[in-house]
Scaffold this motif. Structure first.
Motif, PDB file in Angstrom:
ATOM      1  N   ILE A 114      62.580 -20.335  15.454  1.00  0.00           N
ATOM      2  CA  ILE A 114      63.352 -20.165  16.698  1.00  0.00           C
ATOM      3  C   ILE A 114      63.372 -18.695  17.112  1.00  0.00           C
ATOM      4  N   ILE A 115      63.614 -17.821  16.167  1.00  0.00           N
ATOM      5  CA  ILE A 115      63.690 -16.391  16.467  1.00  0.00           C
ATOM      6  C   ILE A 115      62.333 -15.864  16.922  1.00  0.00           C
ATOM      7  N   LYS A 116      61.256 -16.276  16.251  1.00  0.00           N
ATOM      8  CA  LYS A 116      59.909 -15.838  16.657  1.00  0.00           C
ATOM      9  C   LYS A 116      59.593 -16.282  18.081  1.00  0.00           C
ATOM     10  N   LYS A 117      59.927 -17.542  18.403  1.00  0.00           N
ATOM     11  CA  LYS A 117      59.671 -18.040  19.758  1.00  0.00           C
ATOM     12  C   LYS A 117      60.441 -17.236  20.793  1.00  0.00           C
ATOM     13  N   GLU A 118      61.690 -16.923  20.497  1.00  0.00           N
ATOM     14  CA  GLU A 118      62.507 -16.156  21.437  1.00  0.00           C
ATOM     15  C   GLU A 118      61.949 -14.742  21.620  1.00  0.00           C
ATOM     16  N   LEU A 119      61.530 -14.118  20.536  1.00  0.00           N
ATOM     17  CA  LEU A 119      60.951 -12.773  20.635  1.00  0.00           C
ATOM     18  C   LEU A 119      59.668 -12.794  21.461  1.00  0.00           C
ATOM     19  N   ASN A 120      58.824 -13.793  21.257  1.00  0.00           N
ATOM     20  CA  ASN A 120      57.594 -13.905  22.040  1.00  0.00           C
ATOM     21  C   ASN A 120      57.888 -14.158  23.506  1.00  0.00           C
ATOM     22  N   LYS A 121      58.909 -14.962  23.777  1.00  0.00           N
ATOM     23  CA  LYS A 121      59.301 -15.231  25.160  1.00  0.00           C
ATOM     24  C   LYS A 121      59.777 -13.943  25.831  1.00  0.00           C
ATOM     25  N   GLN A 122      60.544 -13.146  25.106  1.00  0.00           N
ATOM     26  CA  GLN A 122      61.032 -11.877  25.654  1.00  0.00           C
ATOM     27  C   GLN A 122      59.868 -10.947  25.971  1.00  0.00           C
ATOM     28  N   LYS A 123      58.878 -10.886  25.063  1.00  0.00           N
ATOM     29  CA  LYS A 123      57.702 -10.033  25.313  1.00  0.00           C
ATOM     30  C   LYS A 123      56.960 -10.498  26.552  1.00  0.00           C
ATOM     31  N   THR A 124      56.769 -11.809  26.676  1.00  0.00           N
ATOM     32  CA  THR A 124      56.071 -12.368  27.833  1.00  0.00           C
ATOM     33  C   THR A 124      56.830 -12.077  29.112  1.00  0.00           C
ATOM     34  N   ASN A 125      58.145 -12.273  29.091  1.00  0.00           N
ATOM     35  CA  ASN A 125      58.962 -12.000  30.278  1.00  0.00           C
ATOM     36  C   ASN A 125      58.873 -10.539  30.675  1.00  0.00           C
ATOM     37  N   THR A 126      58.917  -9.650  29.696  1.00  0.00           N
ATOM     38  CA  THR A 126      58.832  -8.215  29.979  1.00  0.00           C
ATOM     39  C   THR A 126      57.489  -7.874  30.605  1.00  0.00           C
ATOM     40  N   LEU A 127      56.406  -8.429  30.062  1.00  0.00           N
ATOM     41  CA  LEU A 127      55.082  -8.165  30.605  1.00  0.00           C
ATOM     42  C   LEU A 127      54.968  -8.719  32.023  1.00  0.00           C
ATOM     43  N   ASN A 128      55.446  -9.928  32.240  1.00  0.00           N
ATOM     44  CA  ASN A 128      55.387 -10.519  33.577  1.00  0.00           C
ATOM     45  C   ASN A 128      56.200  -9.720  34.583  1.00  0.00           C
ATOM     46  N   GLU A 129      57.357  -9.236  34.174  1.00  0.00           N
ATOM     47  CA  GLU A 129      58.176  -8.403  35.062  1.00  0.00           C
ATOM     48  C   GLU A 129      57.454  -7.107  35.395  1.00  0.00           C
ATOM     49  N   PHE A 130      56.821  -6.505  34.394  1.00  0.00           N
ATOM     50  CA  PHE A 130      56.068  -5.273  34.617  1.00  0.00           C
ATOM     51  C   PHE A 130      54.933  -5.502  35.618  1.00  0.00           C
ATOM     52  N   LEU A 131      54.166  -6.573  35.392  1.00  0.00           N
ATOM     53  CA  LEU A 131      53.037  -6.850  36.285  1.00  0.00           C
ATOM     54  C   LEU A 131      53.504  -7.191  37.695  1.00  0.00           C
ATOM     55  N   ALA A 132      54.641  -7.847  37.806  1.00  0.00           N
ATOM     56  CA  ALA A 132      55.161  -8.203  39.125  1.00  0.00           C
ATOM     57  C   ALA A 132      55.576  -6.975  39.924  1.00  0.00           C
ATOM     58  N   THR A 133      55.984  -5.914  39.244  1.00  0.00           N
ATOM     59  CA  THR A 133      56.431  -4.714  39.951  1.00  0.00           C
ATOM     60  C   THR A 133      55.290  -3.754  40.263  1.00  0.00           C
ATOM     61  N   MET A 134      54.123  -4.001  39.673  1.00  0.00           N
ATOM     62  CA  MET A 134      52.986  -3.117  39.946  1.00  0.00           C
ATOM     63  C   MET A 134      52.511  -3.339  41.378  1.00  0.00           C
ATOM     64  N   LYS A 135      52.166  -2.258  42.024  1.00  0.00           N
ATOM     65  CA  LYS A 135      51.655  -2.334  43.380  1.00  0.00           C
ATOM     66  C   LYS A 135      50.306  -1.628  43.413  1.00  0.00           C
ATOM     67  N   PRO A 136      49.356  -2.166  44.157  1.00  0.00           N
ATOM     68  CA  PRO A 136      48.042  -1.512  44.196  1.00  0.00           C
ATOM     69  C   PRO A 136      48.109  -0.183  44.943  1.00  0.00           C
ATOM     70  N   LEU A 137      47.184   0.683  44.610  1.00  0.00           N
ATOM     71  CA  LEU A 137      47.056   1.931  45.358  1.00  0.00           C
ATOM     72  C   LEU A 137      46.727   1.599  46.806  1.00  0.00           C
ATOM     73  N   GLU A 138      47.139   2.450  47.708  1.00  0.00           N
ATOM     74  CA  GLU A 138      46.887   2.214  49.134  1.00  0.00           C
ATOM     75  C   GLU A 138      45.403   1.987  49.403  1.00  0.00           C
ATOM     76  N   SER A 139      44.544   2.728  48.713  1.00  0.00           N
ATOM     77  CA  SER A 139      43.103   2.616  48.957  1.00  0.00           C
ATOM     78  C   SER A 139      42.538   1.265  48.503  1.00  0.00           C
ATOM     79  N   PHE A 140      43.263   0.523  47.666  1.00  0.00           N
ATOM     80  CA  PHE A 140      42.792  -0.773  47.188  1.00  0.00           C
ATOM     81  C   PHE A 140      43.589  -1.939  47.775  1.00  0.00           C
ATOM     82  N   LYS A 141      44.474  -1.648  48.679  1.00  0.00           N
ATOM     83  CA  LYS A 141      45.379  -2.678  49.195  1.00  0.00           C
ATOM     84  C   LYS A 141      44.635  -3.841  49.855  1.00  0.00           C
ATOM     85  N   SER A 142      43.582  -3.544  50.572  1.00  0.00           N
ATOM     86  CA  SER A 142      42.837  -4.602  51.264  1.00  0.00           C
ATOM     87  C   SER A 142      41.660  -5.110  50.445  1.00  0.00           C
ATOM     88  N   GLU A 143      41.457  -4.571  49.273  1.00  0.00           N
ATOM     89  CA  GLU A 143      40.328  -4.942  48.416  1.00  0.00           C
ATOM     90  C   GLU A 143      40.672  -6.157  47.572  1.00  0.00           C
TER      91      GLU A 143
END
Length: 81
Positions: free
Chosen positions: A34-63
């Motif tokens: 149970i603890i391992k699953k929860e820790l893995n879920k937290q890591k996944t959530n953190t990574l997904n949150e990080f990727l969701a907040t990333m924004k492309p550079l202006e020069s790649f916005k339309s690419e």
């Protein structure tokens, strides 16, 4: 592995024991899982949150990402030799 003690309320402990028994696991193994699953879920959530907040550079916005990668690959000497 390190041994530790955890205090549970009686009702919670009984529920954990019943579930572990139904899964044919020891109580300790069930709690570790149970603890391992929860820790893995937290890591996944953190990574997904990080990727969701990333924004492309202006020069790649339309690419389109896959088109850009394919363009780079088509120019690679290593892939074409």
């Amino acid at each position: 592995m390190q041994r530790t003690q955890i205090y549970f309320e009686q009702e919670t402990l009984q529920e954990l024991k019943e579930i572990a028994k139904n899964l044919n696991l020891s109580l300790s193994e069930f709690i570790r899982n149970i603890i391992k699953k929860e820790l893995n879920k937290q890591k996944t959530n953190t990574l997904n949150e990080f990727l969701a907040t990333m924004k492309p550079l202006e020069s790649f916005k339309s690419e389109e990402a896959s088109d850009y990668v394919n363009s780079l690959r088509s120019k690679s000497r290593i892939l074409h030799e």
